[in-house]
Scaffold this motif. Structure first.
Motif, PDB file in Angstrom:
ATOM      1  N   ARG A  88      11.185   1.334   5.470  1.00 53.67           N
ATOM      2  CA  ARG A  88      10.031   1.192   6.374  1.00 53.67           C
ATOM      3  C   ARG A  88       8.773   1.595   5.601  1.00 53.67           C
ATOM      4  O   ARG A  88       8.707   2.697   5.058  1.00 53.67           O
ATOM      5  CB  ARG A  88      10.205   2.051   7.615  1.00 53.67           C
ATOM      6  CG  ARG A  88      11.465   1.699   8.412  1.00 53.67           C
ATOM      7  CD  ARG A  88      11.533   2.446   9.733  1.00 53.67           C
ATOM      8  NE  ARG A  88      12.818   2.244  10.391  1.00 53.67           N
ATOM      9  CZ  ARG A  88      13.139   1.181  11.132  1.00 53.67           C
ATOM     10  NH1 ARG A  88      12.240   0.217  11.311  1.00 53.67           N
ATOM     11  NH2 ARG A  88      14.329   1.076  11.696  1.00 53.67           N
ATOM     12  N   ILE A  89       7.770   0.709   5.557  1.00 57.17           N
ATOM     13  CA  ILE A  89       6.588   0.952   4.718  1.00 57.17           C
ATOM     14  C   ILE A  89       5.456   1.607   5.487  1.00 57.17           C
ATOM     15  O   ILE A  89       4.419   1.941   4.908  1.00 57.17           O
ATOM     16  CB  ILE A  89       6.090  -0.341   4.057  1.00 57.17           C
ATOM     17  CG1 ILE A  89       5.425  -1.284   5.080  1.00 57.17           C
ATOM     18  CG2 ILE A  89       7.232  -1.044   3.330  1.00 57.17           C
ATOM     19  CD1 ILE A  89       4.735  -2.484   4.439  1.00 57.17           C
ATOM     20  N   GLY A  90       5.600   1.800   6.815  1.00 54.90           N
ATOM     21  CA  GLY A  90       4.564   2.480   7.575  1.00 54.90           C
ATOM     22  C   GLY A  90       3.212   1.807   7.439  1.00 54.90           C
ATOM     23  O   GLY A  90       3.082   0.581   7.528  1.00 54.90           O
ATOM     24  N   SER A  91       2.186   2.583   7.147  1.00 55.94           N
ATOM     25  CA  SER A  91       0.812   2.088   7.191  1.00 55.94           C
ATOM     26  C   SER A  91       0.424   1.136   6.077  1.00 55.94           C
ATOM     27  O   SER A  91      -0.672   0.585   6.103  1.00 55.94           O
ATOM     28  CB  SER A  91      -0.173   3.262   7.211  1.00 55.94           C
ATOM     29  OG  SER A  91      -0.278   3.779   8.507  1.00 55.94           O
ATOM     30  N   ILE A  92       1.298   0.909   5.104  1.00 56.31           N
ATOM     31  CA  ILE A  92       1.012  -0.161   4.152  1.00 56.31           C
ATOM     32  C   ILE A  92       0.927  -1.485   4.904  1.00 56.31           C
ATOM     33  O   ILE A  92       0.278  -2.430   4.450  1.00 56.31           O
ATOM     34  CB  ILE A  92       2.063  -0.189   3.025  1.00 56.31           C
ATOM     35  CG1 ILE A  92       2.019   1.126   2.240  1.00 56.31           C
ATOM     36  CG2 ILE A  92       1.843  -1.365   2.080  1.00 56.31           C
ATOM     37  CD1 ILE A  92       3.135   1.273   1.209  1.00 56.31           C
ATOM     38  N   THR A  93       1.534  -1.543   6.089  1.00 61.47           N
ATOM     39  CA  THR A  93       1.393  -2.696   6.989  1.00 61.47           C
ATOM     40  C   THR A  93      -0.077  -3.039   7.201  1.00 61.47           C
ATOM     41  O   THR A  93      -0.442  -4.219   7.322  1.00 61.47           O
ATOM     42  CB  THR A  93       2.058  -2.372   8.340  1.00 61.47           C
ATOM     43  OG1 THR A  93       3.458  -2.139   8.142  1.00 61.47           O
ATOM     44  CG2 THR A  93       1.880  -3.512   9.339  1.00 61.47           C
ATOM     45  N   THR A 339      -1.063   4.165   1.343  1.00 63.51           N
ATOM     46  CA  THR A 339       0.092   5.027   1.565  1.00 63.51           C
ATOM     47  C   THR A 339       0.644   4.741   2.956  1.00 63.51           C
ATOM     48  O   THR A 339      -0.117   4.398   3.862  1.00 63.51           O
ATOM     49  CB  THR A 339      -0.321   6.508   1.451  1.00 63.51           C
ATOM     50  OG1 THR A 339      -0.800   6.753   0.129  1.00 63.51           O
ATOM     51  CG2 THR A 339       0.837   7.442   1.748  1.00 63.51           C
ATOM     52  N   GLY A 340       1.946   4.892   3.127  1.00 65.10           N
ATOM     53  CA  GLY A 340       2.530   4.684   4.443  1.00 65.10           C
ATOM     54  C   GLY A 340       3.526   5.766   4.801  1.00 65.10           C
ATOM     55  O   GLY A 340       4.322   6.191   3.954  1.00 65.10           O
ATOM     56  N   GLY A 341       3.485   6.234   6.031  1.00 62.82           N
ATOM     57  CA  GLY A 341       4.444   7.221   6.497  1.00 62.82           C
ATOM     58  C   GLY A 341       4.933   6.881   7.891  1.00 62.82           C
ATOM     59  O   GLY A 341       4.149   6.498   8.767  1.00 62.82           O
ATOM     60  N   LEU A 346       8.325   7.781   3.437  1.00 58.04           N
ATOM     61  CA  LEU A 346       6.970   7.895   2.919  1.00 58.04           C
ATOM     62  C   LEU A 346       6.857   6.925   1.753  1.00 58.04           C
ATOM     63  O   LEU A 346       7.715   6.926   0.860  1.00 58.04           O
ATOM     64  CB  LEU A 346       6.679   9.324   2.452  1.00 58.04           C
ATOM     65  CG  LEU A 346       5.289   9.615   1.896  1.00 58.04           C
ATOM     66  CD1 LEU A 346       4.231   9.476   2.990  1.00 58.04           C
ATOM     67  CD2 LEU A 346       5.240  11.024   1.295  1.00 58.04           C
ATOM     68  N   SER A 347       5.827   6.077   1.750  1.00 56.59           N
ATOM     69  CA  SER A 347       5.714   5.023   0.748  1.00 56.59           C
ATOM     70  C   SER A 347       4.350   5.056   0.074  1.00 56.59           C
ATOM     71  O   SER A 347       3.363   5.485   0.666  1.00 56.59           O
ATOM     72  CB  SER A 347       5.910   3.645   1.392  1.00 56.59           C
ATOM     73  OG  SER A 347       7.118   3.600   2.126  1.00 56.59           O
ATOM     74  N   MET A 361       6.612   2.622  -4.395  1.00 56.84           N
ATOM     75  CA  MET A 361       7.550   3.735  -4.304  1.00 56.84           C
ATOM     76  C   MET A 361       7.921   4.022  -2.857  1.00 56.84           C
ATOM     77  O   MET A 361       7.095   3.934  -1.953  1.00 56.84           O
ATOM     78  CB  MET A 361       6.913   4.983  -4.936  1.00 56.84           C
ATOM     79  CG  MET A 361       7.736   6.245  -4.840  1.00 56.84           C
ATOM     80  SD  MET A 361       7.087   7.587  -5.888  1.00 56.84           S
ATOM     81  CE  MET A 361       5.364   7.639  -5.397  1.00 56.84           C
ATOM     82  N   SER A 362       9.190   4.368  -2.654  1.00 49.65           N
ATOM     83  CA  SER A 362       9.663   4.828  -1.349  1.00 49.65           C
ATOM     84  C   SER A 362      10.311   6.192  -1.514  1.00 49.65           C
ATOM     85  O   SER A 362      11.120   6.408  -2.426  1.00 49.65           O
ATOM     86  CB  SER A 362      10.684   3.851  -0.757  1.00 49.65           C
ATOM     87  OG  SER A 362      11.287   4.399   0.407  1.00 49.65           O
ATOM     88  N   ILE A 363       9.941   7.119  -0.641  1.00 45.00           N
ATOM     89  CA  ILE A 363      10.528   8.454  -0.612  1.00 45.00           C
ATOM     90  C   ILE A 363      11.197   8.618   0.746  1.00 45.00           C
ATOM     91  O   ILE A 363      10.557   8.417   1.778  1.00 45.00           O
ATOM     92  CB  ILE A 363       9.457   9.547  -0.792  1.00 45.00           C
ATOM     93  CG1 ILE A 363       8.603   9.280  -2.030  1.00 45.00           C
ATOM     94  CG2 ILE A 363      10.098  10.933  -0.860  1.00 45.00           C
ATOM     95  CD1 ILE A 363       7.338  10.140  -2.086  1.00 45.00           C
ATOM     96  N   THR A 364      12.480   8.937   0.760  1.00 44.23           N
ATOM     97  CA  THR A 364      13.141   9.206   2.031  1.00 44.23           C
ATOM     98  C   THR A 364      13.089  10.692   2.325  1.00 44.23           C
ATOM     99  O   THR A 364      13.244  11.531   1.433  1.00 44.23           O
ATOM    100  CB  THR A 364      14.588   8.692   2.034  1.00 44.23           C
ATOM    101  OG1 THR A 364      15.199   8.956   0.767  1.00 44.23           O
ATOM    102  CG2 THR A 364      14.612   7.201   2.286  1.00 44.23           C
TER     103      THR A 364
END
Length: 389
Positions: A88-93, A339-341, A346-347, A361-364
């Motif tokens: 899930r890329i969150g706010s990179i959307t 950045t996306g969360g 967190l991306s 990058m993706s951080i779980t």
């Protein structure tokens, strides 16, 4: 996306994975990696030691593409995250949504300085709020995920924290419902007066796309961006809770009846994020999108310049453009992206101004992004700093 305002065994599994495998290197081509690959590997290990469950990273630079991962894909299991896994890329959307709005501007469907209310009558939007202000976060609108009052107090929005959210994570929302909830609250400040992040801006941007095209905003993103760019592993799930294909698991630590619990939060109804943060993607697809955007393939040079022109953000070098963040990562070095969360993930997606060098990058996570992101700042800045070289 700002979503809201571990057991010992899990930590041992993560630590064991680092000690036994380090980073999983899947360099795409037989090229001699530059010295800063060691910096990248160490930064990923540092993030896992700081609490990340797993990390996957893709870098494109003068030596080509390089991918690696660290940590584990799922707590209790030894496998590292797949470097082509979805997340899930969150706010990179928001960068996708802004790109579509700017394409509509290029087509003469609307103007950046049009009042948003002109295209979305019936919502009671302040006539002073323009399309530009929505994309730039200078509208002053209440953030439906929760926001601060003028006295510094916090006013809750939809439930996104703790046991209340875990129990209701499959609840669905519509863009209209989210917009009306936010617009029922007093504005935080006068339109254009200053900058303050609000997910409501991009819910309204999604509604703008739908009103102007007569189709769901997701359809416009697919037909204008995903299909032409060959982004076959990227999706807009709507209310679908699962992440299809290979993916790492995200977690959420929360309190229930005075006890700390850990939930696997990978499956959730992402409609609460909608056009502000619902997209699922891969590092390869995100890299393809950023290369096309910064490389001038999606917007005219004039609109790309407008998109990247930052509105100053207090106490932060760079600033926020129209869905594109200008982030200062070193002396005389700015990178552009977002950045996306979102719960569990967190991306980061950033590139040099010309798009020639890029990081995806993706951080779980095992906590909510707002609580945990700060622990990763030094490592993230170390990775983004390699774009300056």
């Amino acid at each position: 996306m700002r979503t809201i305002r571990r057991g010992l065994c899990a930590l041992l599994v993560v630590a064991s994975a680092i000690a036994s495998t380090g980073c999983r290197d899947t360099t795409a081509a037989p090229i001699q990696p530059p010295a800063d690959r060691a910096v990248l590997r160490q930064a990923m290990v540092d993030m896992v030691r700081a609490g990340a469950v797993g990390v996957q990273l893709r870098v494109h630079d003068d030596s080509g593409d390089w991918t690696a991962s660290a940590g584990v894909s799922e707590l209790g299991k030894p496998e590292p995250p797949s470097t082509d896994g979805r997340f899930r890329i969150g706010s990179i959307t928001k960068t996708f949504v802004s790109t579509v709005i700017l394409q509509l501007v290029a087509e003469g469907r609307l103007g950046l300085d049009d009042p948003a209310d002109e295209h979305l009558p019936g919502y009671g939007i302040d006539r002073r709020i323009t399309v530009r202000m929505l994309l730039q976060h200078t509208s002053g609108l209440f953030d439906y995920t929760g926001d601060h009052n003028s006295d510094g107090g916090f006013e809750a929005g939809i439930p996104l924290q703790g046991a209340e959210y875990v129990d209701a994570k499959m609840r669905g929302y519509t863009l209209g419902e989210l917009a009306r909830l936010a617009l029922s609250k007093p504005a935080r400040f006068a339109p254009g007066e200053r900058w303050q992040y609000s997910n409501t801006n991009y819910v309204l941007a999604g509604l703008l796309i739908e009103k102007l095209t007569g189709t769901p905003y997701a359809t416009q993103i697919r037909t204008r961006l995903l299909i032409p760019l060959g982004m076959s592993d990227t999706s807009l799930p709507g209310a679908e809770p699962t992440v299809a294909g290979p993916h790492a698991h995200g977690y959420l630590e929360y309190q229930r009846d005075g006890r700390t619990e850990l939930a696997d939060i990978t499956e959730l109804n992402p409609s609460w994020a909608g056009s502000a943060g619902e997209i699922i993607s891969t590092t390869a697809d995100l890299d393809r999108f950023l290369a096309a955007l910064l490389g001038g393939r999606l917007l005219t040079p004039q609109l790309l310049q407008v998109m990247g022109t930052p509105f100053p953000v207090p106490d932060r070098p760079g600033g926020f453009g129209l869905g594109l963040v200008d982030r200062r990562v070193g002396p005389d070095c700015d990178v552009y992206g977002h950045t996306g969360g979102i719960h569990g993930y967190l991306s980061q997606l950033y590139g040099s101004k010309d798009g020639a060098r890029r990081v995806a990058m993706s951080i779980t996570l095992n906590q909510d992004p707002d609580s945990q992101a700060g622990a990763f700042i030094p490592a993230v800045m170390s990775i983004l700093g390699t774009l300056c070289r």
